[in-house]
Design a protein around this motif. Structure first.
Motif, PDB file in Angstrom:
ATOM      1  N   ALA A 206       0.837  -1.210   0.000  1.00 56.31           N
ATOM      2  CA  ALA A 206       0.000   0.000   0.000  1.00 56.31           C
ATOM      3  C   ALA A 206       0.868   1.255   0.000  1.00 56.31           C
ATOM      4  O   ALA A 206       0.565   2.226  -0.709  1.00 56.31           O
ATOM      5  N   LEU A 207       1.937   1.249   0.768  1.00 53.39           N
ATOM      6  CA  LEU A 207       2.838   2.407   0.793  1.00 53.39           C
ATOM      7  C   LEU A 207       3.589   2.554  -0.522  1.00 53.39           C
ATOM      8  O   LEU A 207       3.804   3.674  -1.006  1.00 53.39           O
ATOM      9  N   LEU A 208       3.983   1.448  -1.130  1.00 54.58           N
ATOM     10  CA  LEU A 208       4.642   1.514  -2.433  1.00 54.58           C
ATOM     11  C   LEU A 208       3.699   2.046  -3.509  1.00 54.58           C
ATOM     12  O   LEU A 208       4.136   2.715  -4.448  1.00 54.58           O
ATOM     13  N   ASP A 209       2.402   1.760  -3.374  1.00 48.82           N
ATOM     14  CA  ASP A 209       1.413   2.301  -4.312  1.00 48.82           C
ATOM     15  C   ASP A 209       1.318   3.820  -4.203  1.00 48.82           C
ATOM     16  O   ASP A 209       0.965   4.487  -5.174  1.00 48.82           O
ATOM     17  N   ILE A 210       1.635   4.369  -3.050  1.00 51.99           N
ATOM     18  CA  ILE A 210       1.611   5.819  -2.841  1.00 51.99           C
ATOM     19  C   ILE A 210       2.897   6.455  -3.375  1.00 51.99           C
ATOM     20  O   ILE A 210       2.866   7.535  -3.962  1.00 51.99           O
ATOM     21  N   ALA A 211       4.019   5.792  -3.172  1.00 51.68           N
ATOM     22  CA  ALA A 211       5.335   6.343  -3.493  1.00 51.68           C
ATOM     23  C   ALA A 211       5.606   6.356  -4.993  1.00 51.68           C
ATOM     24  O   ALA A 211       4.989   5.626  -5.757  1.00 51.68           O
ATOM     25  N   ASP A 212       6.565   7.175  -5.368  1.00 53.52           N
ATOM     26  CA  ASP A 212       7.108   7.154  -6.722  1.00 53.52           C
ATOM     27  C   ASP A 212       8.261   6.151  -6.694  1.00 53.52           C
ATOM     28  O   ASP A 212       9.255   6.360  -6.006  1.00 53.52           O
TER      29      ASP A 212
END
Length: 189
Positions: free
Chosen positions: A24-30
């Motif tokens: 989920a955090l990787l989906d937010i990050a570039d």
């Protein structure tokens, strides 16, 4: 070498839950140019075999010290257990196989991100690659496997130009059902 502040936002005994939080955090990050770094303390031949399946050219040294065995010297890691793994700059797709391969041994995966994006509705500006990281510690509460445990912790590194990270940490924790615990560690980059 520089440092980053890693804030714990989720600790759980459920590894799949920790992996979901990371996704989920990787989906937010570039993550366009992202890569992963691995650290671990491998104690068993079975875990070593699984990790070497993921990273055949694994960089390691004997826990007793490099003069007792290392990848640099061409030694067989199976003859030198326990070993420390310190392997950097790998492709993102190797992260989850490495995590699974660790079994009950302690380790950490750090995602080197391109950026945490701006979140205008939360008043957050984008954070550059220099301060944008995400770490999952497996079977350890700390970044360096000094505090083995049976749970796993997600840490976010999200310091802005002014050295503040609290607002972004709270915002990111909220995206994964976690909360900022107040626990921050200095991470060597």
């Amino acid at each position: 070498m520089s440092n980053s502040a890693a804030a714990a936002v989720l600790t759980t005994a459920d590894l799949p839950e920790a992996i979901r939080a990371v996704r989920a955090l990787l989906d937010i990050a570039d993550v366009g140019q992202g890569e992963v770094d691995f650290e671990a303390v491998i104690t068993s031949p079975d875990v070593l075999a699984q990790v070497r399946h993921v990273l055949p050219d694994l960089e390691w040294w004997a826990s007793a010290g490099k003069d007792h065995g290392s990848s640099e010297a061409g030694d067989d890691p199976a003859d030198c257990l326990p070993i420390h793994v310190f392997d950097w700059g790998r492709p993102l797709h190797l992260a989850e196989p490495f995590i699974v391969a660790l079994g009950s041994d302690a380790g950490a995966v750090r995602w080197d991100l391109d950026a945490w994006p701006a979140v205008p509705e939360a008043g957050l500006e984008a954070i550059s690659q220099k301060y944008a990281y995400l770490t999952l510690t497996v079977n350890s509460r700390d970044l360096y496997q000094d505090d083995p445990s049976q749970d796993h912790t997600v840490h976010v590194h999200a310091q802005d130009r002014d050295g503040d990270q609290i607002a972004r940490v709270h915002w990111l924790a909220g995206r994964v059902g976690g909360r900022f615990t107040g626990r921050v560690e200095s991470a060597h980059l």
